[in-house]
Design an enzyme around this catalytic site. Structure first.
Site, PDB file in Angstrom:
ATOM      1  CD  GLN A  71      -3.013  -0.875   2.303  1.00 56.12           C
ATOM      2  OE1 GLN A  71      -2.950  -1.593   3.277  1.00 56.12           O
ATOM      3  NE2 GLN A  71      -3.920   0.072   2.178  1.00 56.12           N
ATOM      4  CG  HIS A  72       0.368   3.431   2.351  1.00 56.38           C
ATOM      5  ND1 HIS A  72      -0.952   3.766   2.499  1.00 56.38           N
ATOM      6  CD2 HIS A  72       0.658   2.586   3.372  1.00 56.38           C
ATOM      7  CE1 HIS A  72      -1.444   3.158   3.563  1.00 56.38           C
ATOM      8  NE2 HIS A  72      -0.490   2.426   4.107  1.00 56.38           N
ATOM      9  CG  ASP A 226       0.137  -4.982   1.673  1.00 54.14           C
ATOM     10  OD1 ASP A 226      -0.701  -4.182   2.141  1.00 54.14           O
ATOM     11  OD2 ASP A 226       1.363  -4.856   1.867  1.00 54.14           O
TER      12      ASP A 226
END
Length: 464
Positions: A71-72, A226
């Site tokens: 992520q991110h 994830d």
């Protein structure tokens, strides 16, 4: 029977599983490494995905594919679809100052209300603020921003123009400029981060919507972050807390209702089924075990054996494992601390146990934070590479205070992505039911003194 594929494009590697769409039975798999570092050229992910696909025997016979990803991560594209600069990953803490500035400007409570989460250095919005401040020329070239799994899905579809970028609620909810409650981007917050909002953002798809097709004709699922993938892969239901010990440590819960924690401890993410996934994440998880094993000059198996030799509480020896700073609590500049070293505790077994207990205490603090937000906790499921440690499995109920269910080791992010692909293929209101085999239950009497002692030392690290 049709086959589906699920991909886990994680921080450290790319893994792919090919499964039977109806039963979930594993047919074949493959993997390839990713480069180290907290910023990575996305081309390395694409190369690894192609290698993993080849290792898994290709995708020509696969009916649907879905990608779960870290992520991110900030993937910036120019108007031609080219990557502007290497992607800043979730564990790149250079944007900690930007996160503090954004929180100060808008207020933590306002951020939590707007997008479910107070800003921390992991989130994409903070990385965009850092980019605007430190690399303005690069920021000016940005025509689209997407996340690692979005970019890989787009590449599998042939990269057919920026307007074809797609994502899902789970990953979008970790950007800092998308509300999982309203289902809308907050372009005002994007502008606050980047300085402008005239850029393309991926369309947010529902759980069963298709993001297109591969060149071979396979359906592409919307993909997921994830943690949402792991939750789906482990079959977590409302009331379940999934604790994952990988590169990061995660405790997340499937919930029917959203959270908005102004303290910043709990991130109000979405899951991959249309529900919510309130989550805490730590920067220091399985690599705490790696570092301690390296320090002691032993294997992971020996580290586990040593830890189980020492008494509960490690004789007062405490390891606060902030080896890379920390995200929860938000202490990006903190460092690890060993406290309580005496002649009696100057033994490998005591340090081994303190490392396992410290790792678990951080996650137990996270579960408490979830409970404080009204999240129901009925079961705790333990997955991830760190769950392979016998010491982690046996000490988890002692520290966490709940019986712990440990499914057999698996690639749960990739499995969740594969299950999503099967859902896209079949349709319906719920994902297909795949049996989770080999689950073991670990029970032990809790020892509250372990966490009490850890809390005393943890709070000494404020500002360290």
């Amino acid at each position: 029977m049709p086959l589906v594929a699920g991909v886990d494009s994680s921080t450290q590697s790319c893994k792919i599983v090919v499964r039977d769409a109806e039963s979930g039975a594993l047919v074949r798999s493959g993997s390839a490494p990713h480069p180290d570092g907290t910023e990575v050229d996305p081309a390395a992910w694409w190369t690894a995905l192609q290698s993993a696909v080849e290792a898994a025997g290709g995708l020509d016979d696969v009916a649907a594919v879905s990608i779960g990803g870290q992520q991110h991560g900030m993937v910036c594209l120019d108007e031609d679809g080219e990557v502007v600069r290497p992607a800043l990953l979730w564990n790149d803490t250079r944007s900690a100052g930007a996160a503090a500035d954004l929180n100060n400007e808008l207020g933590a409570e306002a951020w939590a209300e707007a997008v479910g989460s107070v800003q921390v250095a992991s989130f994409t919005a903070t990385k965009l603020r850092w980019l605007a401040e430190h690399e303005p020329d690069a920021a000016a070239r940005v025509a689209a921003v997407c996340l690692p799994h979005d970019w890989l899905t787009w590449k599998l579809a042939g990269a057919p123009g920026l307007a074809s970028l797609r994502t899902d609620r789970s990953d979008a909810s970790g950007t800092g400029y998308y509300s999982a409650v309203t289902g809308e981007y907050r372009r005002d917050l994007l502008k606050r981060a980047l300085g402008r909002d005239d850029i393309v953002l991926p369309e947010v798809l529902g759980p069963t919507a298709s993001a297109g097709r591969t060149a071979a004709g396979a359906l592409l699922g919307p993909g997921c972050g994830d943690n949402a993938g792991a939750s789906l892969g482990a079959g977590a239901q409302p009331g379940d807390v999934l604790v994952s010990i990988g590169t990061s440590g995660v405790a997340c819960a499937v919930s029917e209702t959203p959270t908005a924690d102004p303290s910043g401890a709990v991130a109000g993410f979405a899951d991959a089924t249309g529900r919510y996934l309130p989550l805490i994440a730590t920067l220091n998880a399985a690599r705490v075990l790696d570092a301690t094993a390296r320090l002691l000059g032993v294997s992971h198996e020996e580290l586990s054996r040593l830890a189980l030799q020492a008494p509960s509480g490690s004789g007062g020896l405490v390891l606060v494992p902030y080896l890379e700073g920390e995200r929860t609590p938000d202490r990006p500049d903190a460092r690890g601390v060993i406290h309580g070293l005496t002649l009696a505790t100057s033994e490998p077994a005591y340090l081994a146990r303190a490392a396992v207990e410290g790792l678990l205490c951080g996650l137990a603090d996270g579960i408490d934070a979830l409970k404080a937000q009204g999240v129901e906790v009925n079961r705790v499921l333990l997955v991830g590479g760190g769950a392979r440690s016998e010491a982690v499995r046996r000490l988890a109920p002692v520290v966490i205070g709940h019986p712990v269910l440990v499914p057999e080791p698996g690639e749960y992010v990739a499995d969740g992505a594969a299950r999503q692909a099967a859902w896209v293929l079949a349709g319906g209101s719920e994902p297909p039911t795949w049996e989770l085999a080999g689950t073991e239950t670990y029970e032990a009497d809790p020892d509250p003194a372990v966490r009490s002692r850890y809390a005393e030392v943890r709070d000494l690290t404020e500002g360290v």
